[in-house]
Design an enzyme around this catalytic site. Structure first.
Site, PDB file in Angstrom:
ATOM      1  N   ARG A   1     -12.367  -5.787  -6.557  1.00  0.00           N
ATOM      2  CA  ARG A   1     -12.052  -6.163  -5.352  1.00  0.00           C
ATOM      3  C   ARG A   1     -13.277  -6.484  -4.572  1.00  0.00           C
ATOM      4  NH1 ARG A   1      -8.222  -2.911  -1.023  1.00  0.00           N
ATOM      5  NH2 ARG A   1     -10.155  -1.654  -0.919  1.00  0.00           N
TER       6      ARG A   1
ATOM      7  N   ASP B   1       1.607  -4.318   9.504  1.00  0.00           N
ATOM      8  CA  ASP B   1       0.878  -3.270   8.855  1.00  0.00           C
ATOM      9  C   ASP B   1      -0.494  -4.206   8.928  1.00  0.00           C
ATOM     10  OD1 ASP B   1      -1.524  -1.969   7.820  1.00  0.00           O
ATOM     11  OD2 ASP B   1       0.022  -0.618   6.651  1.00  0.00           O
TER      12      ASP B   1
ATOM     13  N   TYR C   1     -10.942   2.466  10.396  1.00  0.00           N
ATOM     14  CA  TYR C   1     -12.355   2.815   9.591  1.00  0.00           C
ATOM     15  C   TYR C   1     -12.513   1.462   8.759  1.00  0.00           C
ATOM     16  CZ  TYR C   1      -8.606   4.210   6.655  1.00  0.00           C
ATOM     17  OH  TYR C   1      -7.441   4.265   5.843  1.00  0.00           O
ATOM     18  N   LYS C   2     -11.492   0.300   8.697  1.00  0.00           N
ATOM     19  CA  LYS C   2     -11.919  -0.608   7.728  1.00  0.00           C
ATOM     20  C   LYS C   2     -12.843  -1.638   8.439  1.00  0.00           C
ATOM     21  CE  LYS C   2      -8.052   0.171   4.837  1.00  0.00           C
ATOM     22  NZ  LYS C   2      -6.564   0.115   4.783  1.00  0.00           N
TER      23      LYS C   2
ATOM     24  N   PHE D   1       1.004  -1.038   0.145  1.00  0.00           N
ATOM     25  CA  PHE D   1      -0.106   0.104   0.084  1.00  0.00           C
ATOM     26  C   PHE D   1       1.015   1.129  -0.028  1.00  0.00           C
ATOM     27  CE2 PHE D   1      -2.869   3.381   1.574  1.00  0.00           C
ATOM     28  CZ  PHE D   1      -4.035   3.105   1.296  1.00  0.00           C
TER      29      PHE D   1
HETATM   30  C1  LIG Z   1      -5.994   1.346   4.486  1.00  0.00           C
HETATM   31  C2  LIG Z   1      -4.556   1.304   4.578  1.00  0.00           C
HETATM   32  C3  LIG Z   1      -3.567   2.482   5.150  1.00  0.00           C
HETATM   33  C4  LIG Z   1      -4.425   3.653   5.318  1.00  0.00           C
HETATM   34  O1  LIG Z   1      -3.439   4.496   5.875  1.00  0.00           O
HETATM   35  P1  LIG Z   1      -4.195   5.981   6.377  1.00  0.00           P
HETATM   36  O2  LIG Z   1      -3.178   6.475   7.101  1.00  0.00           O
HETATM   37  O3  LIG Z   1      -5.351   5.347   7.331  1.00  0.00           O
HETATM   38  O4  LIG Z   1      -4.981   6.618   5.158  1.00  0.00           O
HETATM   39  C5  LIG Z   1      -2.332   1.996   5.259  1.00  0.00           C
HETATM   40  N1  LIG Z   1      -1.737   0.696   4.966  1.00  0.00           N
HETATM   41  C6  LIG Z   1      -2.444  -0.116   4.526  1.00  0.00           C
HETATM   42  C7  LIG Z   1      -1.764  -1.408   4.184  1.00  0.00           C
HETATM   43  C8  LIG Z   1      -3.780   0.025   4.178  1.00  0.00           C
HETATM   44  O5  LIG Z   1      -4.505  -1.025   3.768  1.00  0.00           O
END
Ligand SMILES: *Cc1c(COP(=O)(O)O)cnc(C)c1O
Length: 411
Positions: free
Chosen positions: A370, A197, A222-223, A126
């Protein structure tokens, strides 16, 4: 499709998590396969927000920092999240965004390995994870090197100059899940620290950070935790690493924030990784989501996630043959997290056309659809119905419209 509909019905009747769906606000007819990006709203959230706004803020004002326990919300909610990820009390705080927490974990790890200069991750991760690393390299004037290697080359790239390795437990696109304990063990053999992560695994997979001997971890609120848009994220630091130095040395991480001392003295424990004033409104909504998640048994959550995935893959088989979808996630459920990707050259347009028929999935570049599988909010029958609606989109070619050819700013 007929026997799949029957099977889904039986699975729904026996679903031990089935009752939790009614705890969420879900629009009738909508099939929401994007809860891995933004989770659904628990029905209890508005009342909790109203209480925080009207009783705690409007009436209580500044007295609510203590009376409504605003000041300790990061630790209180952190301890609840700890139960979902196999951490101990005092090892998790709920604060800031995942990106900011990645920065905190990387710099804390560097402070524990002062004579090492490489922070390592995988390509295709990501992007924010890599961007945060690149920022650290730049800020350090080149003393720290941010390296990214292909996902299967990570373990071989770790050497005695590697301070920390940042890895995603479940890949946001392919959904492949790493073996956390084994990967951690192999990286630590070289003396490097491991940062996980957990954005795509918290609330979907069984996680045991203690058993895996993880050093640091971060994840999203938030996920799968259903904490609401922009919910605070979480930060985990193993007890043995709590002497690390915070670089974001803000006053909430001070040993005595309200002593207003000139010099920074870090608090003990994970508290030192707090930075500024807690996001009280966001934390209130997050806590509701976490509380609902805690009612579920994570083994059942994982088992349902796998059942939803197997059903989806089976339902998609005819569409793969007829319309050229290709499974882009591991076929073996033990190797994947809680979403499933399909590659298709018209993926973007199809995701738009699916919205017309009340199915929300998402598009990831370059050509992936997805489907997020959220065990608390989805029924097995939703999966079969979503695939049936996708089949209709393919048959009618409703995706083939000029308006669906331009990719929007937020996908
Ligand atoms: C969703 C996600 C993020 C999001 O980071 P934010 O700082 O909340 O925008 C980071 N890393 C991964 C792997 C994600 O899936």
């Amino acid at each position: 499709m007929g026997n799949l509909i029957d099977r889904a019905r039986v699975l729904d009747e026996r679903d031990p998590l089935g009752a939790l769906r009614s705890r969420f606000h879900i629009r009738e007819d909508l099939i929401y396969l994007d809860g891995n990006s933004l989770g659904c709203m628990p029905k209890a959230t508005p009342a909790r927000m109203t209480q925080t706004l009207e009783a705690e803020w409007a009436e209580g004002l500044i007295t609510s920092w203590l009376d409504a326990e605003w000041a300790t919300a990061p630790q209180r909610i952190g301890d609840k999240i700890a139960r979902l990820i196999g951490a101990k009390p005092g090892e998790v705080i709920a604060a800031d965004s995942t990106s900011v927490n990645i920065f905190k974990a990387l710099t804390a790890a560097l402070s524990l390995r002062p004579d090492r200069s490489v922070i390592l991750t995988e390509t295709t991760n990501f992007p924010t994870d890599s961007y945060m690393m690149q920022g650290i390299e730049q800020f350090s004037g080149g003393r720290i090197k941010a390296r990214a290697v292909a996902p299967d080359a990570v373990l071989d790239a770790v050497d005695d100059n590697t301070a920390a390795v940042l890895l995603t437990h479940v890949h946001y696109k392919s959904c492949s899940a790493r073996d956390m304990a084994e990967t951690t063990r192999r990286i630590q053999q070289s003396g490097a620290l491991v940062i996980w992560d957990l954005s795509h695994s918290t609330g979907a997979l069984e996680i045991d950070l203690t058993a895996a001997n993880a050093d640091f971890a971060v994840g999203c609120g938030y996920k799968f935790l259903n904490g609401g848009p922009g919910a605070p994220a979480f930060f985990y630091v193993a007890g043995r690493n709590q002497n690390a130095s915070p670089v974001l040395s803000g006053w909430f991480g001070h040993a005595q924030p309200f002593a207003f001392e000139e010099a920074y003295t870090p608090a003990n424990g994970a508290d030192r990784f707090l930075c500024g004033t807690p996001y009280v409104l966001g934390l209130a909504a997050l806590e509701v989501g976490v509380d609902v998640m805690l009612e579920a048994d994570m083994r059942q959550v994982r088992a349902k996630s796998i059942a939803l995935g197997e059903l989806l893959i089976q339902a998609m088989e005819p569409l793969c043959r007829q319309y050229g979808f290709t499974l882009a996630s591991p076929e073996n459920p033990a190797e994947r997290g809680s979403h499933i990707g399909y590659a298709h050259e018209n993926a973007y347009a199809m995701v738009q056309a699916l919205r017309e028929v009340e199915v929300i999935a998402d598009f990831r570049t370059p050509e992936m659809i997805r489907f997020g599988l959220t065990p608390l909010t989805l029924r097995h029958s939703d999966i079969v119905e979503a695939v049936s609606r996708l089949g209709e989109v393919c048959r009618s070619r409703s995706w083939d419209r000029p308006a669906y050819r331009t990719v929007a700013a937020v996908t």
